[in-house]
Design an enzyme around this catalytic site. Structure first.
Site, short mmCIF file in Angstrom:
data_model
loop_
_atom_site.label_atom_id
_atom_site.label_comp_id
_atom_site.label_asym_id
_atom_site.label_seq_id
_atom_site.Cartn_x
_atom_site.Cartn_y
_atom_site.Cartn_z
N LYS A 51 0.85 -1.21 0.00
CA LYS A 51 0.00 0.00 0.00
C LYS A 51 0.88 1.26 0.00
O LYS A 51 0.63 2.20 -0.74
CB LYS A 51 -0.91 -0.02 1.24
CG LYS A 51 -1.73 1.25 1.46
CD LYS A 51 -3.08 1.20 0.78
CE LYS A 51 -3.76 2.55 0.71
NZ LYS A 51 -4.68 2.85 1.78
N LYS A 69 1.73 11.78 5.14
CA LYS A 69 1.88 10.78 6.20
C LYS A 69 2.34 9.44 5.61
O LYS A 69 3.28 8.82 6.12
CB LYS A 69 0.55 10.59 6.94
CG LYS A 69 0.59 9.61 8.10
CD LYS A 69 -0.79 9.04 8.44
CE LYS A 69 -1.22 7.97 7.45
NZ LYS A 69 -2.35 7.13 7.85
#
Lengths: 313, 313
Positions: free
Chosen positions: A176, A245
């Site tokens: 991911k 992030k």
């Protein structure tokens, strides 16, 4: 199956609804934000006030939370999931399915702590957005033991269309993060290409159209850039601060594993700069503003972009 | 139309053949490499031994050459194209169509020199590879005056399927360089994502398959990476040293125009490093070897990649 659900937000609420629709028994953790909980109760869910008590009564427990700290707290806090995870001998162990995007290392550490209580944890980051969650068509990547994966599979098939067992704990999160670092590098490179075109006297819509038909074509260039960088509409579909992030998590993970991360490091710095300049709540495509501000002009397409510059043949 | 052709190499030969097929009269410049010249003569072309003499007898002149120095020499040398470019008053000016990928600034300077002799120059970089040149389906981006573009259009329509007038001199080269910098940034970011996956215990074919169905999908990831990075077959389709050259041209162009080029600069450095390590004649996807050498293992897919890791749902 008796399933618990912690984190019934943008993604979690429609996922819990899909589980109910598929005939599973779903218990959700009580939450100050009543609206999603009430909607799920109306669809047949039950409610429990402590994570430990919720964990004690289910076979499978989904967590769908915003960051590492939230997952850590809900699992390892005094009334947390792991406090209710142990099972009498002979009873099947609890399987925790964490759909949050967090650091692979955090997920691996939590998986160890779960194992110490006889439970199993899977990292199961999801792709497909809220629309995919509502339609039950999410892509789910799963990291963890094959046995835990097999036990979670029927529930995962109720929330997603493409379920892939990727590897050991943390493996799915690594993929991911890899996907998202590629997306971020594309956004930066596309902004540079559009800035170069603009500074050379080319309308950015013309440049995008040519590249979108050439070897630079991608989901980001062809489907995301026209409605964002080319219009100046940077309302968030995926917030810049979230992509930043993820870049930070990818960079830390690569550093820990000895993987050189030239592009990731550079792109993380640019997103950090953009967030520092107050663009964190804009769409991730707002990275283009760094280039617009340096050039002193917008890269949104000129008003006359649709006249004579169409392909002639 | 009477058309001249200088540079009948990999791309130029099939382009000249397309012009002949469309009924144009084509004169080629003599060349030490006889084979392509002889093939074109057999298809009805004529041959001329000096560029100036060739320029004097045609309305339109294609150049299709490897780099800035070659284009500069063939145009401005003592027996060069511009020495034969002047026309008697009332006769249409010579239009030079330069299909080479060179610096936009070089093309702009040569366009000025052409104008001083009463001729016009178009930058007309092409996309689509040798297969596209043979099929006559190239994409051609064109920079230069609208009048010169209109005069070249019938000939361009014989070599390409999508012809776009992009803007003033150098504009088409700026878009071509932008396209190629996006491609290079994608190759680097994909190598980092695959290295991160591999170091996390994930087979790279599984990681590619998941990303290819997610938001990182692109022509490069979906169509170029499987046959190259994932197999270890780095035989050149587009040589690494050519992509490095294009990155250098993009970087110089951005520097001249005041465009920040964070990603381009970083990626240019990585390609320079790879070329220094002797990888220039490999395919541009060979940038993956920098990561493989740092990790001490191949990122080509494991032999057992096709067993249990297929999506289950």
């Amino acid at each position: 199956m008796r399933i618990g659900f912690i984190g019934v937000g943008t993604m979690g609420e429609p996922m819990a609804a899909s589980l109910l629709k598929a005939g599973h028994s779903v218990a959700v953790l009580a939450h100050r934000n009543r609206a999603p909980v009430e909607r799920l109760l109306a669809q047949g869910a039950s409610e429990t006030t402590a994570a430990a008590a919720l964990a004690a009564q289910v076979e499978l427990l989904f967590t769908c939370l915003p960051n590492d700290a939230a997952v850590e707290q809900v699992l390892t806090g005094p009334e947390g999931v792991l406090a209710g995870a142990e099972r009498p001998t002979g009873q099947p162990s609890l399987v925790i399915v964490d759909c949050s995007t967090i650091a692979p290392a955090t997920s691996q550490r939590l998986a160890e702590q779960a194992r110490a209580r006889g439970a199993e944890l899977l990292d199961a980051p999801i792709s497909g957005g809220q629309a995919g969650a509502i339609a039950g068509t999410l892509a789910v990547m799963v990291g963890g033991s094959p046995a835990a994966y097999q036990r979670a599979l029927p529930a995962l098939q109720a929330v997603g269309r493409s379920i892939t067992h990727v590897g050991p704990n943390g493996a799915a999160l690594a993929v991911k993060l890899g996907n998202n670092l590629v997306v971020a590098a594309e956004l930066v490179a596309i902004a540079e290409a559009l800035a170069l075109a603009k500074a050379s006297g080319v309308d950015t819509a013309v440049a995008q159209r040519i590249m979108a038909a050439s070897t630079a074509r991608s989901y980001i260039l062809n489907e995301r850039v026209p409605g964002t960088m080319l219009t100046g509409n940077l309302a968030p579909a995926f917030r810049l601060e979230l992509l930043r992030k993820d870049l930070g998590l990818a960079l830390e993970h690569g550093m820990a594993l000895g993987v050189p991360m030239f592009a990731t490091a550079e792109v993380h710095q640019l997103y950090t700069q953009a967030q520092g300049l107050g663009k964190g709540a804009l769409d991730s495509t707002a990275i283009v503003q760094l280039y617009e501000e340096a050039l002193g002009q917008s890269l949104a397409t000129a008003a006359d972009a649709d006249d004579a510059d169409q392909p002639d043949a």
